[in-house]
Scaffold this motif. Structure first.
Motif, PDB file in Angstrom:
ATOM      1  N   LYS A 114      15.566   0.990   2.223  1.00  0.00           N
ATOM      2  CA  LYS A 114      14.717   0.249   1.782  1.00  0.00           C
ATOM      3  C   LYS A 114      14.638  -1.173   1.743  1.00  0.00           C
ATOM      4  O   LYS A 114      13.827  -1.838   1.302  1.00  0.00           O
ATOM      5  N   ALA A 164       9.959   5.577   0.147  1.00  0.00           N
ATOM      6  CA  ALA A 164       9.687   4.176   0.171  1.00  0.00           C
ATOM      7  C   ALA A 164       8.468   3.780  -0.332  1.00  0.00           C
ATOM      8  O   ALA A 164       8.378   2.987  -1.065  1.00  0.00           O
ATOM      9  N   THR A 186       2.170   1.316  -3.638  1.00  0.00           N
ATOM     10  CA  THR A 186       3.360   1.940  -4.424  1.00  0.00           C
ATOM     11  C   THR A 186       2.881   3.081  -5.282  1.00  0.00           C
ATOM     12  O   THR A 186       1.760   3.375  -5.526  1.00  0.00           O
ATOM     13  N   ARG A 187       3.954   3.458  -6.031  1.00  0.00           N
ATOM     14  CA  ARG A 187       3.595   4.215  -6.965  1.00  0.00           C
ATOM     15  C   ARG A 187       2.550   3.995  -8.470  1.00  0.00           C
ATOM     16  O   ARG A 187       1.950   4.864  -8.754  1.00  0.00           O
ATOM     17  N   SER A 188       2.354   2.665  -8.394  1.00  0.00           N
ATOM     18  CA  SER A 188       1.415   2.366  -9.289  1.00  0.00           C
ATOM     19  C   SER A 188      -0.144   2.302  -8.684  1.00  0.00           C
ATOM     20  O   SER A 188      -0.881   2.012  -9.258  1.00  0.00           O
ATOM     21  N   LEU A 190      -0.875   0.028  -6.380  1.00  0.00           N
ATOM     22  CA  LEU A 190      -1.004  -1.369  -5.674  1.00  0.00           C
ATOM     23  C   LEU A 190      -0.746  -1.201  -4.340  1.00  0.00           C
ATOM     24  O   LEU A 190       0.293  -0.717  -3.929  1.00  0.00           O
ATOM     25  N   LEU A 192       1.202  -2.633  -1.467  1.00  0.00           N
ATOM     26  CA  LEU A 192       2.398  -3.377  -0.906  1.00  0.00           C
ATOM     27  C   LEU A 192       2.445  -4.238   0.334  1.00  0.00           C
ATOM     28  O   LEU A 192       2.630  -5.291   0.156  1.00  0.00           O
TER      29      LEU A 192
ATOM     30  N   MET B 113       6.155 -16.190  -6.100  1.00  0.00           N
ATOM     31  CA  MET B 113       6.723 -15.100  -7.011  1.00  0.00           C
ATOM     32  C   MET B 113       7.899 -15.775  -7.103  1.00  0.00           C
ATOM     33  O   MET B 113       8.815 -16.403  -6.378  1.00  0.00           O
ATOM     34  N   ARG B 168       2.120 -10.205 -11.897  1.00  0.00           N
ATOM     35  CA  ARG B 168       2.292  -9.002 -11.269  1.00  0.00           C
ATOM     36  C   ARG B 168       3.820  -8.850 -11.265  1.00  0.00           C
ATOM     37  O   ARG B 168       4.541  -9.786 -10.931  1.00  0.00           O
ATOM     38  N   LYS B 170       7.099  -6.998  -9.518  1.00  0.00           N
ATOM     39  CA  LYS B 170       7.538  -6.288  -8.350  1.00  0.00           C
ATOM     40  C   LYS B 170       9.172  -6.072  -8.502  1.00  0.00           C
ATOM     41  O   LYS B 170       9.817  -6.774  -8.864  1.00  0.00           O
ATOM     42  N   ARG B 172      12.285  -2.678  -8.061  1.00  0.00           N
ATOM     43  CA  ARG B 172      12.899  -1.389  -7.285  1.00  0.00           C
ATOM     44  C   ARG B 172      12.924  -0.328  -8.343  1.00  0.00           C
ATOM     45  O   ARG B 172      13.306  -0.606  -9.523  1.00  0.00           O
ATOM     46  N   VAL B 177      12.826   2.376  -4.860  1.00  0.00           N
ATOM     47  CA  VAL B 177      11.535   2.323  -3.944  1.00  0.00           C
ATOM     48  C   VAL B 177      10.768   1.031  -4.630  1.00  0.00           C
ATOM     49  O   VAL B 177      10.727   1.002  -5.883  1.00  0.00           O
ATOM     50  N   PRO B 178      10.357   0.400  -3.816  1.00  0.00           N
ATOM     51  CA  PRO B 178       9.445  -0.937  -4.478  1.00  0.00           C
ATOM     52  C   PRO B 178       8.250  -0.445  -5.169  1.00  0.00           C
ATOM     53  O   PRO B 178       7.655   0.584  -4.747  1.00  0.00           O
ATOM     54  N   ASN B 179       8.120  -1.182  -6.208  1.00  0.00           N
ATOM     55  CA  ASN B 179       6.674  -0.798  -7.110  1.00  0.00           C
ATOM     56  C   ASN B 179       6.225  -2.130  -7.480  1.00  0.00           C
ATOM     57  O   ASN B 179       6.731  -2.998  -7.862  1.00  0.00           O
ATOM     58  N   LEU B 180       4.954  -1.938  -7.817  1.00  0.00           N
ATOM     59  CA  LEU B 180       4.046  -3.326  -8.224  1.00  0.00           C
ATOM     60  C   LEU B 180       3.336  -2.785  -9.477  1.00  0.00           C
ATOM     61  O   LEU B 180       3.023  -1.664  -9.672  1.00  0.00           O
ATOM     62  N   VAL B 181       3.330  -3.730 -10.282  1.00  0.00           N
ATOM     63  CA  VAL B 181       2.260  -3.316 -11.639  1.00  0.00           C
ATOM     64  C   VAL B 181       1.997  -4.608 -12.030  1.00  0.00           C
ATOM     65  O   VAL B 181       2.543  -5.687 -12.062  1.00  0.00           O
ATOM     66  N   ASP B 182       0.600  -4.607 -12.675  1.00  0.00           N
ATOM     67  CA  ASP B 182       0.192  -6.035 -13.193  1.00  0.00           C
ATOM     68  C   ASP B 182       0.196  -5.833 -14.677  1.00  0.00           C
ATOM     69  O   ASP B 182      -0.089  -4.639 -15.285  1.00  0.00           O
ATOM     70  N   GLU B 210       7.698   3.682 -17.052  1.00  0.00           N
ATOM     71  CA  GLU B 210       6.604   4.290 -16.222  1.00  0.00           C
ATOM     72  C   GLU B 210       6.589   3.505 -14.690  1.00  0.00           C
ATOM     73  O   GLU B 210       6.537   4.093 -13.746  1.00  0.00           O
ATOM     74  N   ASP B 213       9.877   4.365 -13.039  1.00  0.00           N
ATOM     75  CA  ASP B 213       9.991   5.734 -12.933  1.00  0.00           C
ATOM     76  C   ASP B 213      11.193   6.373 -13.503  1.00  0.00           C
ATOM     77  O   ASP B 213      12.039   7.297 -12.936  1.00  0.00           O
TER      78      ASP B 213
END
Lengths: 248, 410
Positions: A114, A164, A186-188, A190, A192, B113, B168, B170, B172, B177-182, B210, B213
């Protein structure tokens, strides 16, 4: 988490294009569409020469010429042909792991699939693992028009949290099965990354997308492209995809 | 007693010389009292702020986490953290035992960023022990249900965001695994010391779990005691209450492990102060030695007469020694008085520091003084001893004088 605004946009798009929407009974199964798209992307076993270019603001684009040997369910081997500083370096993708072999080092270095490939917008597994049907449950969202061409919209949901991207929305050309766009979520929920496929050429005996552009949604001014210069369908032996072979 | 009266009279016979002798002790010991107070503040303040802001008194991790802690691995979470937390909270010496997650994160605001270090905390359980609630300068402290962050002033400035703005994140996840959240900027903190930690930010544990994960997981338990010296004993008590299998999968370290720069700074400062004041005292001793030698030389005939009248050598030795001890004690009393005034003044007004943002150890913007009776008592003892040491050579010389030679020379 659900991406509310994007769902609304998609619903509005489909609502405005009644001519493009097909009745449920006319649409082929989603798995079939995905398999056709995978075939349209690359042959089951192939040798390619590609140029990966990384574009960043205020800097000169970095380019890498790479020979790719890939076989579905066996793995992938990338060998750098240029620039001179990278010649001899190899990336091996096998069993969801990535090993880097660098001339002069006795052992290969294992890295995450990843991680970004050569600090580009492509992740290692973007380049080396395009078998989406293994990792995703695919559903057909519907049909639409993209740049005047009718496309299927597939929604692929990750089967496990280790994958991923939690969700991928794929736009697949109805006539040629060539992908036009992938959106990675992504999981959320949003967005990517966005991947666009363009410049159709005859490669390995059929029409395929010769240019792949990956853009990071968080930094749209940074993007990477892959231009496929050559592609040949070749049967590759399993021992090609071994760490011993990658160190030669 | 008679000897002391005699010694006191002798000391007062030459007030100018006595005052000059005392001056060395006054300067040296007043500085000692003052700097010990400043240094005590330095240590207490630095350790308190470092432990309340970032390291806590004790940290418990999964075994092996510390070896790769610089990578902030999420997949080395602490097994059965809730049970460990309950056991710790049952110990009366423990003030706080709270799960945390530290991870690397990219933050994007209005501009580009940035890379930052995130610390996910349980706001409710840390509120009474952490420095964060006091450090909030805009907005408010976190609540457990918030989907927001606390940013340092520096980070907020670099991201061009304020309270109520969105950032935002960002990162892992636990599965790499990459994840984003506001997230909303809930508050902006000003850590009460200049530090590289201005690139860190804070978010509620539930929100982080959350995002990453990591439901129910944490990478550490941060523990604060009522008395910092109980950190390792509490850890030993915890370990003793676990089964061998449970013991085998955890590790713990106290704050000194996580604040090596601060510990090294304390070590170096202590040694430096010890050497510095030893030199000052040595100078005082030499001044006393010189002065008492002159005094004895001038009074040789007097000593000879006293010896002829029946005073023993030991009494003469004790007399001269008493004089130097009295000067030392008087000097140290005056030094304690002067030092006390300095401690009171700077304890109230503070001494401004200007370390800047690049210090990697906690340094308060102002130093104050924390005094204790022990340094005053110690100064008096030190003054007496130094006085005695300074006058020893002269006293021995006085003891060894030959009565006939001295009287006939006169």
């Amino acid at each position: 988490m659900h991406n509310g605004p994007l769902s609304l946009i998609l619903a509005a798009l489909l609502a405005r294009l009644p001519a493009a929407a097909a009745a449920p009974g006319d649409l082929p199964p989603a798995q079939e569409i995905l398999r056709a798209a995978e075939e349209a992307l690359f042959p089951a076993s192939t040798v390619m020469r590609i140029v990966l270019t990384d574009h960043r603001p205020r800097t000169k684009p970095r380019g890498f010429r790479i020979e790719v040997k890939a076989a579905r369910n066996l793995g992938g081997l990338l060998s750098f042909l240029s620039p001179p500083t990278e010649i001899g370096k190899k990336y091996l993708f096998k069993d969801r792991s990535v090993w880097i072999s660098i001339p002069g080092l006795p052992n290969s270095i294992r890295v995450s699939s990843k991680e970004a490939f050569m600090d580009s917008t492509f992740a290692n597994n973007d380049l080396m693992d395009t078998g989406y049907s293994d990792d995703y449950d695919v559903a057909l969202e519907g049909a639409a028009l993209r740049e005047g061409r009718p496309v299927y919209i597939l929604s692929c949901t990750a089967k496990t949290p280790q994958v991923a991207y939690q969700r991928i929305r794929m736009s697949i050309d109805r006539e040629t099965s060539i992908p036009t766009e992938f959106e990675f979520f992504t999981r959320s929920g949003l967005l990517l990354k966005t991947c666009r496929f363009s410049e159709r050429k005859m490669l390995a005996g059929r029409l395929r997308a010769a240019r792949i552009e990956m853009k990071d949604a968080s930094a749209p001014e940074m993007f990477s492209t892959i231009d496929i210069e050559q592609m040949t369908a070749v049967a590759l032996a399993p021992n090609v995809f071994s760490t011993e072979n990658s160190r030669k | 007693m008679e000897l002391l009266k005699l010694a006191a009279r002798n000391v007062l016979r030459n007030p100018r010389r006595t005052l000059l002798d005392m001056a060395a002790f006054v300067i040296c010991l007043s500085m000692l009292v003052f700097f010990v107070g400043v240094y005590r503040f330095r240590i207490v303040d630095g350790v308190t702020k470092a432990t309340r802001y970032r390291s806590a008194h004790l940290q418990i991790h999964a075994l092996g986490y510390d070896a790769i802690a610089r990578k902030l691995p999420l997949n080395m979470d602490l097994a059965d953290a809730p049970s460990l937390q309950r056991r710790l909270l049952a110990d009366p010496r423990v003030r706080m035992a709270s799960p945390r997650i530290r991870f690397f994160c990219h933050l994007a605001g209005a501009g580009e960023m940035l890379h930052a270090t995130a610390m996910a905390i349980d706001p409710a359980s840390e509120s009474h022990a952490s420095l964060l609630p006091e450090a909030v300068v805009r907005g408010r402290y976190l609540k457990n249900a918030d989907a927001g962050v606390l940013l340092s002033e520096r980070l907020a400035r670099l991201l061009s965001v304020g309270v109520g703005d969105s950032v935002r994140l960002k990162a892992r996840t636990f599965h790499d695994v990459p994840n984003l959240v506001d997230a909303v900027v809930i508050g902006i903190v000003r850590p009460p010391f200049n530090s590289l930690d201005q690139s860190a930010f804070f978010l509620p544990l539930d929100f982080a779990r959350e995002f990453l994960d990591m439901q129910g997981r944490s990478t550490e338990i941060a523990v604060m005691m009522t008395d910092i010296s109980d950190a390792l004993p509490v850890a030993s008590t915890l370990v003793a209450s676990l089964t061998p299998a449970q013991r085998a999968i955890i590790e713990y370290f106290d704050w000194r492990h996580y604040e090596p720069a601060l510990v090294a700074d304390i070590f170096i400062d202590t040694r430096f102060l010890a050497v510095f004041f030893s030199i000052l005292l040595l100078i005082s001793v030499f001044i006393m030695n010189n002065s008492m030698s002159m005094s004895v030389f001038e009074r040789m005939r007097e000593f000879g007469t006293m010896r002829a009248l029946g005073m023993s050598r030991e009494h003469l030795l004790a007399l001269v020694s008493s004089e130097s001890v009295l000067i030392g004690v008087a000097g140290s009393l005056a030094g304690c008085l002067l030092g006390g005034v300095l401690c009171w003044y700077f304890g109230t007004h503070g001494i401004p520091t200007d370390v800047g943002e690049l210090s990697s150890i906690p340094v308060s913007p102002r130093f104050y003084v924390i005094s204790r009776p022990v340094e005053f008592a110690g100064c008096i003892v030190l003054g007496a001893f130094s006085g005695w040491l300074g006058g020893l050579r002269a006293a021995l010389r006085a003891r060894s004088l030959n009565v006939v030679d001295v009287i006939s020379a006169a």
